[in-house]
Design an enzyme around this catalytic site. Structure first.
Site, short mmCIF file in Angstrom:
data_model
loop_
_atom_site.label_atom_id
_atom_site.label_comp_id
_atom_site.label_asym_id
_atom_site.label_seq_id
_atom_site.Cartn_x
_atom_site.Cartn_y
_atom_site.Cartn_z
N ALA A 1 0.86 -1.18 0.00
CA ALA A 1 0.00 0.00 0.00
C ALA A 1 0.90 1.23 0.00
O ALA A 1 2.05 1.16 0.43
CB ALA A 1 -0.87 -0.01 1.24
N GLY B 1 0.72 -5.09 0.99
CA GLY B 1 -0.52 -5.16 0.21
C GLY B 1 -0.30 -5.78 -1.16
O GLY B 1 -1.22 -6.36 -1.75
N GLU C 1 -0.50 -9.39 -0.55
CA GLU C 1 -1.91 -9.68 -0.24
C GLU C 1 -2.76 -9.63 -1.51
O GLU C 1 -3.68 -10.43 -1.68
CB GLU C 1 -2.42 -8.70 0.82
CG GLU C 1 -1.74 -8.93 2.16
CD GLU C 1 -2.01 -7.85 3.19
OE1 GLU C 1 -2.25 -8.17 4.35
OE2 GLU C 1 -1.98 -6.65 2.83
N GLU D 1 5.38 -5.17 6.89
CA GLU D 1 4.70 -4.09 7.63
C GLU D 1 5.28 -3.90 9.03
O GLU D 1 5.25 -2.80 9.57
CB GLU D 1 3.19 -4.38 7.74
CG GLU D 1 2.43 -4.29 6.42
CD GLU D 1 2.35 -5.62 5.68
OE1 GLU D 1 3.19 -6.50 5.92
OE2 GLU D 1 1.42 -5.77 4.85
N1 DAK Z 1 4.66 3.28 -0.59
C1 DAK Z 1 5.07 4.46 -1.11
N2 DAK Z 1 6.22 4.61 -1.79
C2 DAK Z 1 6.99 3.53 -1.97
C3 DAK Z 1 6.63 2.25 -1.45
C4 DAK Z 1 5.39 2.15 -0.73
N3 DAK Z 1 4.94 1.00 -0.23
N4 DAK Z 1 7.61 1.37 -1.77
C5 DAK Z 1 8.53 2.06 -2.46
N5 DAK Z 1 8.17 3.35 -2.59
C6 DAK Z 1 8.90 4.43 -3.27
C7 DAK Z 1 10.12 4.88 -2.49
O1 DAK Z 1 9.76 5.80 -1.50
C8 DAK Z 1 10.95 5.48 -3.59
O2 DAK Z 1 10.45 6.75 -3.89
P1 DAK Z 1 11.47 8.02 -4.18
O3 DAK Z 1 12.37 8.08 -2.97
O4 DAK Z 1 12.23 7.61 -5.42
O5 DAK Z 1 10.56 9.19 -4.35
C9 DAK Z 1 10.67 4.60 -4.78
O6 DAK Z 1 9.44 3.94 -4.49
C10 DAK Z 1 11.72 3.53 -4.99
O7 DAK Z 1 11.89 2.85 -3.78
P2 DAK Z 1 13.31 2.61 -3.09
O8 DAK Z 1 14.26 3.71 -3.42
O9 DAK Z 1 13.06 2.31 -1.67
O10 DAK Z 1 13.79 1.28 -3.88
P3 DAK Z 1 14.77 0.14 -3.37
O11 DAK Z 1 15.01 -0.71 -4.57
O12 DAK Z 1 15.95 0.73 -2.64
O13 DAK Z 1 13.93 -0.68 -2.28
C11 DAK Z 1 11.94 -1.82 -1.46
C12 DAK Z 1 12.83 -1.42 -2.69
C13 DAK Z 1 10.70 -2.49 -1.99
C14 DAK Z 1 12.74 -2.84 -0.61
C15 DAK Z 1 11.64 -0.57 -0.62
O14 DAK Z 1 11.11 0.44 -1.48
C16 DAK Z 1 10.63 -0.81 0.47
O15 DAK Z 1 10.98 -1.36 1.52
N6 DAK Z 1 9.38 -0.39 0.25
C17 DAK Z 1 8.33 -0.49 1.23
C18 DAK Z 1 7.85 -1.90 1.37
C19 DAK Z 1 6.78 -2.00 2.45
O16 DAK Z 1 7.01 -1.68 3.62
N7 DAK Z 1 5.56 -2.44 2.05
C20 DAK Z 1 4.47 -2.55 2.97
C21 DAK Z 1 3.68 -1.25 3.00
S1 DAK Z 1 2.33 -1.29 4.12
C22 DAK Z 1 -5.24 -2.28 4.16
C23 DAK Z 1 -4.88 -2.90 3.00
C24 DAK Z 1 -3.54 -3.05 2.72
C25 DAK Z 1 -2.59 -2.55 3.58
C26 DAK Z 1 -2.98 -1.94 4.72
C27 DAK Z 1 -4.31 -1.78 5.05
N8 DAK Z 1 -6.64 -2.16 4.53
C28 DAK Z 1 -7.62 -2.92 3.70
C29 DAK Z 1 -7.03 -1.32 5.54
C30 DAK Z 1 -1.19 -2.73 3.22
C31 DAK Z 1 -0.20 -2.11 3.86
C32 DAK Z 1 1.14 -2.14 3.28
O17 DAK Z 1 1.35 -2.70 2.24
#
Ligand code: DAK
Length: 256
Positions: free
Chosen positions: A64, A107, A110, A130
């Protein structure tokens, strides 16, 4: 500005591609809204028999969009009622093939698990990280992942936030096939095309029945399956399928 999802129809397959490359296809509220609307449109379209959901070769979806949630209060999150939108994906009756290459995180993982067949490229990485941003899976991750891979692997993935490689995901039972990254999309499309040639009503009821295995006791599930099985004897496709087998020819299914 390009659209956050791209859609096209190939024969009887409805295709959706996630398209926010700058943020690794982060599932923003806007993207989810459009994605669900497109999936429902395909589900309603009598010309579509199967759906293909894909990201790019680099990333399926990194979760997400964290910027959508970072400052939200509990009350705001509750009021958004995002669960309702995800529930609508669960209700899509046609089979959905997910073509996953690169990250499928949070997400994104998921979302792949909401699909019916997951085809992973060798570079796919699945995870529920997360925990590293102070929360936990919110769209079924703790439940669907545990049902798919069992408690041991699910606990490891959810509590440590580590990623599963495509091979690990295959051996754990999260995905059904791993293919080279060069042709992951073509292979997933080929499988969706193959599904589109099957008798559509049998396909839909079979999907429904497999999904019930996660929600019912064995005896209730068996009874449910039996009723759907009987129902198919009311279709022309059952008569055609069995007649074609006996006559040693290919069946021509009509979805009736
Ligand atoms: N959200 C927003 N931006 C994101 C992102 C995300 N999840 N993942 C990556 N980006 C953005 C980064 O901020 C970066 O943007 P700039 O800095 O260039 O502006 C760009 O994408 C490239 O990312 P990185 O520079 O970080 O790239 P790397 O290759 O170094 O790293 C990575 C890739 C995938 C390991 C890293 O980006 C990362 O850790 N990303 C976050 C992964 C994460 O934590 N995902 C879980 C998010 S929470 C719900 C339904 C669903 C959900 C919740 C509630 N309900 C029905 C209520 C789901 C929640 C989630 O998914």
């Amino acid at each position: 500005m390009s659209d956050v999802i791209l859609s096209e129809v190939d024969g009887h397959v409805g295709i959706v591609r996630l398209n926010r490359p700058d943020v690794l296809n982060a599932l923003s509220l806007e993207l989810m809204k459009k994605l669900v609307a497109q999936l429902e449109a395909y589900d309603d379209d009598p010309n579509i028999y199967a759906i293909l959901l894909s990201g790019s070769e680099k990333v399926f979806a990194a979760g997400a969009d964290i910027t959508d949630m970072a400052d939200a209060s509990t009350f705001e999150m509750y009021n958004r009622n995002q669960f309702a939108r995800w529930e609508r994906i669960k209700k899509i009756s046609k089979p959905i093939v997910a073509a996953v290459s690169g990250y499928a995180l949070g997400g994104g993982c998921e979302l792949a698990m909401h699909c019916d067949i997951i085809i992973a490229s060798e570079t796919a990485k699945f995870g529920q990280p997360e925990i590293n941003i102070g929360v936990m899976p919110g769209a079924g991750g703790t439940q669907r992942l545990t049902r798919a891979v069992g408690k041991a692997v699910a606990m490891d993935v959810v509590l440590t936030g580590r990623f599963l490689s495509a091979r690990e995901a295959l051996s754990a039972g999260l995905v059904s096939r791993v293919v080279p990254k060069e042709n992951f999309y073509d292979e997933a499309l080929r499988i969706a095309q193959e599904l589109a040639k099957k008798p559509p009503l049998a396909l839909r009821l079979a999907k429904e029945s497999v999904l019930k295995a996660h929600e019912m006791s064995l005896s209730d599930g068996l009874e449910y399956e039996r009723k759907l099985f009987y129902m198919l004897f009311a279709t022309e496709d059952q008569k055609e399928g069995m007649k074609a087998f006996i006559e040693k020819r290919r069946p021509e299914f009509k979805g009736k």
